[in-house]
Scaffold this motif. Structure first.
Motif, PDB file in Angstrom:
ATOM      1  N   SER A   4       0.821  -1.203   0.000  1.00 57.61           N
ATOM      2  CA  SER A   4       0.000   0.000   0.000  1.00 57.61           C
ATOM      3  C   SER A   4       0.859   1.260   0.000  1.00 57.61           C
ATOM      4  CB  SER A   4      -0.942  -0.012   1.205  1.00 57.61           C
ATOM      5  OG  SER A   4      -0.212  -0.184   2.395  1.00 57.61           O
ATOM      6  N   THR A   5       1.986   1.228   0.716  1.00 59.89           N
ATOM      7  CA  THR A   5       2.872   2.394   0.722  1.00 59.89           C
ATOM      8  C   THR A   5       3.514   2.591  -0.644  1.00 59.89           C
ATOM      9  OG1 THR A   5       3.373   1.910   3.031  1.00 59.89           O
ATOM     10  CG2 THR A   5       4.779   3.504   1.931  1.00 59.89           C
ATOM     11  N   LYS A   6       3.944   1.496  -1.254  1.00 56.72           N
ATOM     12  CA  LYS A   6       4.511   1.594  -2.591  1.00 56.72           C
ATOM     13  C   LYS A   6       3.521   2.202  -3.569  1.00 56.72           C
ATOM     14  CE  LYS A   6       7.310  -2.126  -4.089  1.00 56.72           C
ATOM     15  NZ  LYS A   6       7.631  -3.587  -3.999  1.00 56.72           N
ATOM     16  N   LEU A   7       2.268   1.754  -3.474  1.00 58.09           N
ATOM     17  CA  LEU A   7       1.253   2.245  -4.402  1.00 58.09           C
ATOM     18  C   LEU A   7       0.990   3.726  -4.181  1.00 58.09           C
ATOM     19  CD1 LEU A   7      -0.669   1.342  -6.636  1.00 58.09           C
ATOM     20  CD2 LEU A   7      -2.381   0.858  -4.881  1.00 58.09           C
ATOM     21  N   SER A   8       0.836   4.142  -2.935  1.00 64.02           N
ATOM     22  CA  SER A   8       0.529   5.554  -2.709  1.00 64.02           C
ATOM     23  C   SER A   8       1.736   6.428  -3.025  1.00 64.02           C
ATOM     24  CB  SER A   8       0.014   5.790  -1.289  1.00 64.02           C
ATOM     25  OG  SER A   8       1.003   5.491  -0.329  1.00 64.02           O
ATOM     26  N   ASN A   9       2.939   5.959  -2.744  1.00 61.19           N
ATOM     27  CA  ASN A   9       4.128   6.714  -3.138  1.00 61.19           C
ATOM     28  C   ASN A   9       4.215   6.852  -4.653  1.00 61.19           C
ATOM     29  OD1 ASN A   9       5.114   7.352  -0.621  1.00 61.19           O
ATOM     30  ND2 ASN A   9       6.533   5.625  -0.518  1.00 61.19           N
ATOM     31  N   SER A  10       3.939   5.780  -5.361  1.00 62.02           N
ATOM     32  CA  SER A  10       3.967   5.837  -6.822  1.00 62.02           C
ATOM     33  C   SER A  10       2.977   6.866  -7.339  1.00 62.02           C
ATOM     34  CB  SER A  10       3.628   4.463  -7.415  1.00 62.02           C
ATOM     35  OG  SER A  10       4.575   3.504  -7.026  1.00 62.02           O
ATOM     36  N   VAL A  11       1.776   6.838  -6.774  1.00 62.93           N
ATOM     37  CA  VAL A  11       0.741   7.759  -7.235  1.00 62.93           C
ATOM     38  C   VAL A  11       1.141   9.199  -6.935  1.00 62.93           C
ATOM     39  CG1 VAL A  11      -1.625   8.521  -6.783  1.00 62.93           C
ATOM     40  CG2 VAL A  11      -1.147   6.113  -7.227  1.00 62.93           C
ATOM     41  N   LYS A  12       1.762   9.425  -5.775  1.00 64.19           N
ATOM     42  CA  LYS A  12       2.214  10.779  -5.445  1.00 64.19           C
ATOM     43  C   LYS A  12       3.213  11.277  -6.486  1.00 64.19           C
ATOM     44  CE  LYS A  12       1.437  10.122  -0.533  1.00 64.19           C
ATOM     45  NZ  LYS A  12       2.030   9.648   0.730  1.00 64.19           N
ATOM     46  N   ALA A  13       4.160  10.415  -6.841  1.00 67.40           N
ATOM     47  CA  ALA A  13       5.149  10.805  -7.842  1.00 67.40           C
ATOM     48  C   ALA A  13       4.493  11.041  -9.197  1.00 67.40           C
ATOM     49  CB  ALA A  13       6.225   9.719  -7.953  1.00 67.40           C
ATOM     50  N   LEU A  14       3.576  10.169  -9.571  1.00 70.69           N
ATOM     51  CA  LEU A  14       2.916  10.294 -10.869  1.00 70.69           C
ATOM     52  C   LEU A  14       2.049  11.554 -10.925  1.00 70.69           C
ATOM     53  CD1 LEU A  14       1.959   6.555 -11.492  1.00 70.69           C
ATOM     54  CD2 LEU A  14       3.708   7.889 -12.695  1.00 70.69           C
ATOM     55  N   CYS A  15       1.406  11.890  -9.825  1.00 71.50           N
ATOM     56  CA  CYS A  15       0.618  13.125  -9.777  1.00 71.50           C
ATOM     57  C   CYS A  15       1.515  14.330 -10.025  1.00 71.50           C
ATOM     58  CB  CYS A  15      -0.061  13.276  -8.412  1.00 71.50           C
ATOM     59  SG  CYS A  15      -1.497  12.237  -8.175  1.00 71.50           S
ATOM     60  N   PHE A  16       2.682  14.307  -9.413  1.00 73.31           N
ATOM     61  CA  PHE A  16       3.604  15.427  -9.601  1.00 73.31           C
ATOM     62  C   PHE A  16       4.054  15.523 -11.049  1.00 73.31           C
ATOM     63  CE2 PHE A  16       7.875  17.333  -9.547  1.00 73.31           C
ATOM     64  CZ  PHE A  16       7.552  18.561  -8.978  1.00 73.31           C
ATOM     65  N   LEU A  17       4.361  14.377 -11.651  1.00 75.26           N
ATOM     66  CA  LEU A  17       4.770  14.364 -13.055  1.00 75.26           C
ATOM     67  C   LEU A  17       3.638  14.838 -13.961  1.00 75.26           C
ATOM     68  CD1 LEU A  17       6.864  11.075 -13.369  1.00 75.26           C
ATOM     69  CD2 LEU A  17       7.680  13.441 -13.191  1.00 75.26           C
ATOM     70  N   ALA A  18       2.428  14.439 -13.633  1.00 74.59           N
ATOM     71  CA  ALA A  18       1.276  14.819 -14.466  1.00 74.59           C
ATOM     72  C   ALA A  18       1.090  16.324 -14.470  1.00 74.59           C
ATOM     73  CB  ALA A  18       0.016  14.136 -13.946  1.00 74.59           C
TER      74      ALA A  18
END
Lengths: 140, 140
Positions: A4-18
DNA sequence: TTATTTGTTATAGTAAGTGTAACAATTAAA
DNA sequence: TTTAATTGTTACACTTACTATAACAAATAA
């Protein structure tokens, strides 16, 4: 990192990139998300291999989204970062007599857990990165 | 013990009890399932508190099922042995600027994971101990 | 050539899981 | 009343997994 931490961290990074219109390096993403740069590179390299982000080395390198945020689904992020190992149920292999029974119960639960896994992934398949971005924008 | 191992161990013990017409002590169950007697007592004491099994101390004591196997559902076994702690997402609390964003993403995932948890429990609610016993009987 | 960046490996420290032992509290039976 | 058996709980040593970070080779644009 837990799943779950990996997933939310990934999404945080992807949101920033978006939200960015230029390549961002791991330090820049780290400063804006609070996630350690080394950890980020590990996650992002997995997302690269699954064609969700693009990476470039060198002076003006960094990470960019490879697709628009409404074409990235939570399930593909999850699959990229998680090696879906089968559940192992610690079969008690010392007791010969009960092994047949043991194996049957284990096979029942392996089946059940695999079905649950499929349900979870189906649920994630319906969620786009853009949905999460919108949720964040609109949440007060 | 992981959640899945706890659950399958519990079911193994309960299957054995369902098949017995007298109280069984932890050593007896241990010999027949291969699960350590001390571990069994820990699991079974939780199942006692949730009125799934009954325990009696003393010379002729041991464990018995408190209900018939078609009145015991997987979900109540799961809830008895698992303290359903909320997911914690390791919020990176050092970065002040990103905390608002961080909290929003975290709250999104807490919600998602809670919904998934509910789905899983609903699925387990439809499975009776007797279903598993029948599966084991009929599986070759 | 140089500075920068990714991708990967290593490492040290922490937390969680595992298996087992030990023993007080309880209780039926002798 | 005494004894033996059993649960319920705590303790402990051991292993495994997780976490956070550092380090550095390979690659690459300037």
């Amino acid at each position: 990192m837990s799943a779950s931490t990996k997933l939310s961290n990934s999404v945080k990074a992807l949101c920033f990139l978006a939200n960015s219109n230029k390549p961002c390096n791991s330090n820049e993403i780290s400063e804006n998300t609070g996630i350690n740069a080394s950890k980020l590179r590990k996650l992002l390299s997995l997302l690269c291999k699954n064609l969700i982000v693009e990476s470039n080395k060198g002076a003006t390198g960094g990470f960019t989204l490879k697709k628009s945020s409404d074409q990235i689904h939570l399930q593909e992020i999850y699959c990229a970062i998680e090696d879906r190992k089968a559940f192992d149920l610690h079969s008690s292999s010392d007791n010969n007599l009960s092994n047949i029974f043991d194996n049957k119960v284990n096979s029942y639960f392996l089946d059940l857990f695999n079905n649950i896994q499929i349900d979870i992934e189906n649920k994630m398949r319906e969620i786009k990165l853009s949905d999460i971005i919108n949720f964040i924008k609109n949440k007060k």
